[in-house]
Design a protein around this motif. Structure first.
Motif, PDB file in Angstrom:
ATOM      1  N   MET A 100     -16.664  37.075  81.205  1.00 14.58           N
ATOM      2  CA  MET A 100     -18.010  37.466  81.637  1.00 14.58           C
ATOM      3  C   MET A 100     -18.455  38.709  80.870  1.00 14.58           C
ATOM      4  SD  MET A 100     -17.601  36.997  85.760  1.00 14.58           S
ATOM      5  CE  MET A 100     -16.483  38.361  85.914  1.00 14.58           C
ATOM      6  N   PRO A 101     -18.679  38.597  79.554  1.00  9.32           N
ATOM      7  CA  PRO A 101     -18.975  39.800  78.768  1.00  9.32           C
ATOM      8  C   PRO A 101     -20.286  40.484  79.159  1.00  9.32           C
ATOM      9  CG  PRO A 101     -19.234  37.839  77.422  1.00  9.32           C
ATOM     10  CD  PRO A 101     -18.651  37.398  78.727  1.00  9.32           C
TER      11      PRO A 101
ATOM     12  N   ILE B 143       3.345  47.099  88.970  1.00  6.34           N
ATOM     13  CA  ILE B 143       2.794  45.752  89.167  1.00  6.34           C
ATOM     14  C   ILE B 143       1.303  45.824  89.458  1.00  6.34           C
ATOM     15  CG2 ILE B 143       2.844  43.746  90.702  1.00  6.34           C
ATOM     16  CD1 ILE B 143       5.887  44.153  90.872  1.00  6.34           C
ATOM     17  N   SER B 144       0.886  46.785  90.265  1.00  4.67           N
ATOM     18  CA  SER B 144      -0.542  46.940  90.569  1.00  4.67           C
ATOM     19  C   SER B 144      -1.343  47.247  89.312  1.00  4.67           C
ATOM     20  CB  SER B 144      -0.747  48.055  91.584  1.00  4.67           C
ATOM     21  OG  SER B 144      -0.084  47.757  92.780  1.00  4.67           O
ATOM     22  N   LEU B 145      -0.830  48.139  88.465  1.00  5.17           N
ATOM     23  CA  LEU B 145      -1.524  48.464  87.219  1.00  5.17           C
ATOM     24  C   LEU B 145      -1.606  47.247  86.291  1.00  5.17           C
ATOM     25  CD1 LEU B 145      -0.145  52.035  86.454  1.00  5.17           C
ATOM     26  CD2 LEU B 145      -2.437  51.403  87.229  1.00  5.17           C
ATOM     27  N   ALA B 146      -0.539  46.448  86.241  1.00  4.89           N
ATOM     28  CA  ALA B 146      -0.545  45.250  85.404  1.00  4.89           C
ATOM     29  C   ALA B 146      -1.575  44.232  85.906  1.00  4.89           C
ATOM     30  CB  ALA B 146       0.842  44.622  85.360  1.00  4.89           C
ATOM     31  N   VAL B 147      -1.673  44.066  87.222  1.00  2.57           N
ATOM     32  CA  VAL B 147      -2.639  43.127  87.795  1.00  2.57           C
ATOM     33  C   VAL B 147      -4.066  43.608  87.542  1.00  2.57           C
ATOM     34  CG1 VAL B 147      -3.502  42.181  89.985  1.00  2.57           C
ATOM     35  CG2 VAL B 147      -1.064  42.186  89.508  1.00  2.57           C
ATOM     36  N   ILE B 148      -4.309  44.901  87.717  1.00  2.00           N
ATOM     37  CA  ILE B 148      -5.648  45.449  87.480  1.00  2.00           C
ATOM     38  C   ILE B 148      -6.030  45.311  86.012  1.00  2.00           C
ATOM     39  CG2 ILE B 148      -6.982  47.594  87.450  1.00  2.00           C
ATOM     40  CD1 ILE B 148      -5.487  48.346  90.060  1.00  2.00           C
ATOM     41  N   ALA B 149      -5.098  45.607  85.099  1.00  2.07           N
ATOM     42  CA  ALA B 149      -5.374  45.473  83.668  1.00  2.07           C
ATOM     43  C   ALA B 149      -5.673  44.018  83.308  1.00  2.07           C
ATOM     44  CB  ALA B 149      -4.200  45.998  82.851  1.00  2.07           C
ATOM     45  N   SER B 150      -4.940  43.085  83.891  1.00  7.60           N
ATOM     46  CA  SER B 150      -5.187  41.660  83.632  1.00  7.60           C
ATOM     47  C   SER B 150      -6.550  41.230  84.150  1.00  7.60           C
ATOM     48  CB  SER B 150      -4.101  40.807  84.290  1.00  7.60           C
ATOM     49  OG  SER B 150      -2.853  41.110  83.766  1.00  7.60           O
ATOM     50  N   LEU B 151      -6.924  41.732  85.311  1.00  8.54           N
ATOM     51  CA  LEU B 151      -8.228  41.402  85.883  1.00  8.54           C
ATOM     52  C   LEU B 151      -9.365  41.942  85.026  1.00  8.54           C
ATOM     53  CD1 LEU B 151      -9.814  40.215  88.295  1.00  8.54           C
ATOM     54  CD2 LEU B 151      -9.651  42.469  89.345  1.00  8.54           C
ATOM     55  N   VAL B 152      -9.231  43.173  84.566  1.00  9.66           N
ATOM     56  CA  VAL B 152     -10.260  43.768  83.710  1.00  9.66           C
ATOM     57  C   VAL B 152     -10.366  42.984  82.402  1.00  9.66           C
ATOM     58  CG1 VAL B 152     -10.837  45.824  82.356  1.00  9.66           C
ATOM     59  CG2 VAL B 152     -10.134  46.053  84.736  1.00  9.66           C
ATOM     60  N   TYR B 153      -9.237  42.639  81.802  1.00  8.43           N
ATOM     61  CA  TYR B 153      -9.250  41.883  80.555  1.00  8.43           C
ATOM     62  C   TYR B 153      -9.909  40.514  80.740  1.00  8.43           C
ATOM     63  CZ  TYR B 153      -7.630  39.400  76.430  1.00  8.43           C
ATOM     64  OH  TYR B 153      -7.579  38.652  75.266  1.00  8.43           O
ATOM     65  N   ALA B 154      -9.567  39.827  81.821  1.00 12.16           N
ATOM     66  CA  ALA B 154     -10.145  38.504  82.070  1.00 12.16           C
ATOM     67  C   ALA B 154     -11.647  38.605  82.294  1.00 12.16           C
ATOM     68  CB  ALA B 154      -9.472  37.854  83.275  1.00 12.16           C
TER      69      ALA B 154
END
Length: 99
Positions: free
Chosen positions: A28-29, A12-23
């Motif tokens: 904010m490119p 779950i932590s990895l999924a949340v971190i991946a979602s945050l990085v993607y967003a």
């Protein structure tokens, strides 16, 4: 804590971190590219071990390809986009047929 709960929390932590990085990269490119370049420069310092320097070189962001229509905004010459011009059409209202 059981091993199952630990693995579940990690996933779950990895999924949340991946979602945050993607967003962050989508919304904010410029900021994410600046942070990525700063991290790459920090890792690429000569005082770092060879493995971290290699990782820093791989993390270096690619330069935006210039040219009209690329959407890079690097020149202020008013480049036209590649999208075709849309033609305005008048809206026509029709009466609903009575039943």
């Amino acid at each position: 804590m059981t091993p199952f709960l630990i693995v579940q929390a990690l996933i779950i932590s990895l999924a949340v971190i991946a979602s945050l990085v993607y967003a962050c990269r989508r919304l904010m490119p410029a900021t994410s590219q600046r942070v990525q370049a700063k991290l790459a420069n920090t890792l690429s310092q000569s005082s770092r071990p060879a493995l971290l320097r290699k990782l820093g070189r791989q993390l270096q962001p690619t330069a935006a390809a210039g040219g009209c229509g690329s959407g890079c905004g690097s020149c202020s010459s008013g480049c036209a986009s590649n999208s075709p011009a849309t033609e305005e059409q008048a809206v026509k209202f029709r009466a609903r047929p009575s039943e």
